[in-house]
Design an enzyme around this catalytic site. Structure first.
Site, mmCIF file in Angstrom:
data_model
loop_
_atom_site.group_PDB
_atom_site.id
_atom_site.type_symbol
_atom_site.label_atom_id
_atom_site.label_comp_id
_atom_site.label_asym_id
_atom_site.label_seq_id
_atom_site.Cartn_x
_atom_site.Cartn_y
_atom_site.Cartn_z
ATOM 1 N N GLU A 246 0.853 -1.193 0.000
ATOM 2 C CA GLU A 246 0.000 0.000 0.000
ATOM 3 C C GLU A 246 0.887 1.241 0.000
ATOM 4 O O GLU A 246 2.070 1.169 0.345
ATOM 5 C CB GLU A 246 -0.909 0.013 1.236
ATOM 6 C CG GLU A 246 -0.158 0.032 2.558
ATOM 7 C CD GLU A 246 -1.011 0.571 3.710
ATOM 8 O OE1 GLU A 246 -1.574 1.662 3.562
ATOM 9 O OE2 GLU A 246 -1.088 -0.101 4.751
ATOM 10 N N LYS B 86 -5.896 10.357 0.809
ATOM 11 C CA LYS B 86 -5.982 8.950 1.230
ATOM 12 C C LYS B 86 -7.186 8.298 0.551
ATOM 13 O O LYS B 86 -8.297 8.815 0.630
ATOM 14 C CB LYS B 86 -6.133 8.955 2.749
ATOM 15 C CG LYS B 86 -6.374 7.621 3.418
ATOM 16 C CD LYS B 86 -6.455 7.850 4.932
ATOM 17 C CE LYS B 86 -7.098 6.683 5.654
ATOM 18 N NZ LYS B 86 -7.303 6.954 7.079
ATOM 19 N N VAL C 184 -5.281 -0.051 2.949
ATOM 20 C CA VAL C 184 -5.381 -1.503 2.795
ATOM 21 C C VAL C 184 -6.595 -1.871 1.937
ATOM 22 O O VAL C 184 -6.501 -2.698 1.033
ATOM 23 C CB VAL C 184 -5.450 -2.200 4.169
ATOM 24 C CG1 VAL C 184 -5.810 -3.672 4.032
ATOM 25 C CG2 VAL C 184 -4.124 -2.043 4.907
ATOM 26 N N ASP D 163 -17.401 4.244 13.257
ATOM 27 C CA ASP D 163 -16.136 4.217 12.523
ATOM 28 C C ASP D 163 -15.517 2.814 12.506
ATOM 29 O O ASP D 163 -14.867 2.390 13.450
ATOM 30 C CB ASP D 163 -15.168 5.239 13.133
ATOM 31 C CG ASP D 163 -13.964 5.497 12.230
ATOM 32 O OD1 ASP D 163 -13.804 4.769 11.226
ATOM 33 O OD2 ASP D 163 -13.191 6.418 12.528
ATOM 34 N N SER E 120 -13.230 0.511 9.798
ATOM 35 C CA SER E 120 -12.479 0.639 8.553
ATOM 36 C C SER E 120 -13.031 -0.257 7.455
ATOM 37 O O SER E 120 -13.414 -1.410 7.690
ATOM 38 C CB SER E 120 -11.011 0.283 8.799
ATOM 39 O OG SER E 120 -10.305 0.305 7.582
ATOM 40 N N ALA E 121 -13.011 0.271 6.229
ATOM 41 C CA ALA E 121 -13.386 -0.515 5.050
ATOM 42 C C ALA E 121 -12.382 -1.638 4.782
ATOM 43 O O ALA E 121 -12.642 -2.535 3.976
ATOM 44 C CB ALA E 121 -13.491 0.400 3.833
ATOM 45 N N ASP E 122 -11.243 -1.601 5.467
ATOM 46 C CA ASP E 122 -10.240 -2.673 5.305
ATOM 47 C C ASP E 122 -10.860 -4.044 5.586
ATOM 48 O O ASP E 122 -10.519 -5.040 4.929
ATOM 49 C CB ASP E 122 -9.066 -2.478 6.278
ATOM 50 C CG ASP E 122 -8.213 -1.263 5.937
ATOM 51 O OD1 ASP E 122 -8.484 -0.590 4.927
ATOM 52 O OD2 ASP E 122 -7.265 -1.003 6.709
ATOM 53 N N LYS F 263 -4.157 -1.488 13.674
ATOM 54 C CA LYS F 263 -3.605 -0.219 14.151
ATOM 55 C C LYS F 263 -3.699 -0.127 15.665
ATOM 56 O O LYS F 263 -4.683 -0.561 16.270
ATOM 57 C CB LYS F 263 -4.388 0.950 13.545
ATOM 58 C CG LYS F 263 -4.048 1.176 12.105
ATOM 59 C CD LYS F 263 -4.618 2.480 11.590
ATOM 60 C CE LYS F 263 -6.112 2.470 11.476
ATOM 61 N NZ LYS F 263 -6.616 3.604 10.665
#
Ligand code: PSU
Ligand code: MN
Length: 312
Positions: A25, A85, A106, A138, A140-142, A159
């Site tokens: 990435e 981003k 990611v 919230d 993440s779309a990861d 993270k």
């Protein structure tokens, strides 16, 4: 029709000949991920680790309205300076509007890797469920991206400032297998084993390659998360880092930072409050993940893909 995907020549040749390729990435190598010049050093170390293990690195990003898989030197330089981003949902609009420079997270990189036919991807830590996500929403779309593309992603957990148990639960819900790389605990980014217990431990690239192939042969659409703990010599002190992470995250929230801006804000605050101590830790874990990913990519070259060979 716009040509949406550009595969770099070295990566294209490697893919055509069945040689191992590892996707990377670009967000972590931009200043959104690591302060300058650590971002460049991190990329140098990561790409060298991939090459040392006999694979070709494929740095991904968006340049001049094209999704690039396998940035060359000049393209990589532009990505390191990028400050837009991009998650998976942003790829279409970025291409359609001719975005000049966009760094991929990611979720976007997994999407591009799958589009290019790359099965292994190395990063630092994936995104996940944020603390307080029951109110902020919230997540993440990861996680969704991992669940929908057949790519093995190597990371040192998630993270540092996320809700690790909730993220771990969500991975199960989404059907993403989590394999511990020579560990039976989900690694906690800056520390080796703070997380939940894992049901599967792998010891080499062949075990991951076999699991990926078996899952897709059985019709599973998604990928695998390979959880590789930070190298012992780079590990940070558990209590000290936990306190600083919580402080940095709370400060970002108080300052009204939200959405995709949270990660860069927290990482900057953390780098400051630790006097830069998180930077070598970040680089060490990314480099180690690159080595593991290359080993998996190499093993995959010996496992026929669906529809090829192997007594079908
Ligand atoms: N982990 C880090 N630094 C980062 C990221 C993760 O230690 O910069 C980036 C990765 O690109 C990851 C993204 O995909 O943050 C997730 O962002 P979000 O939570 O906004 O989906
Ligand atoms: Mn988010």
């Amino acid at each position: 029709m716009v040509e949406a995907l550009h595969i770099g020549s070295e990566v294209g040749a490697a893919l055509a000949s069945g040689a191992p390729v590892v996707a990377l990435e670009s967000t972590i190598f931009s200043e959104l991920g690591l302060p300058e010049p650590a971002n460049r050093e991190c990329f140098q170390r990561v790409q060298a680790a991939v090459r040392a293990t006999g694979a070709v690195p494929a740095l991904c990003g968006v340049l001049d309205g094209k999704a690039v898989v396998g940035a060359n030197f000049a393209q990589a330089e532009r990505l390191f300076g990028g400050s837009t981003k991009l998650g998976a949902r942003d790829l279409g609009p970025a291409v359609a509007t001719g975005l000049e420079v966009g760094v991929t997270t990611v979720s976007a990189t997994v999407t591009l890797a799958a589009a290019a036919g790359i099965e292994v991807f190395a990063t630092g830590g994936i995104g996940g469920v944020h603390r307080g996500a029951d109110r902020s929403g919230d997540v993440s779309a990861d996680l969704e991206a991992l669940a929908s593309h057949p790519v093995a992603v190597v990371s040192s957990g998630v993270k540092a400032f996320l809700d690790v148990p909730l993220t771990f639960e969500r991975l199960e819900t989404l059907g993403v297998a989590v394999l511990g790389w020579r560990t039976d605990r989900f690694p906690a980014f800056y520390v080796r084993d703070g997380g939940p217990e894992l049901s599967t431990t792998v010891h080499d690239g062949h075990q991951v390659a076999a699991a990926l192939r078996a899952a897709s042969a059985l019709g599973h659409p998604g990928g695998i998360l390979v959880a590789n703990p930070i190298p012992p010599e780079a590990e940070l002190d558990r209590e000290a880092i936990a306190e600083l992470v919580t402080g940095a995250e709370a400060a970002a929230r108080r300052a009204g930072v939200s959405g995709g801006d949270v990660t860069p804000a927290v990482l900057t605050a953390l780098a400051e409050s630790t006097g830069g101590a998180i930077v070598p830790a970040n680089i060490a874990l990314a480099e180690s993940n690159a080595t593991v990913a290359a080993e998996i990519a190499d093993a995959l070259t010996q496992y026929p893909a669906a529809g090829q060979g192997a007594g079908a």
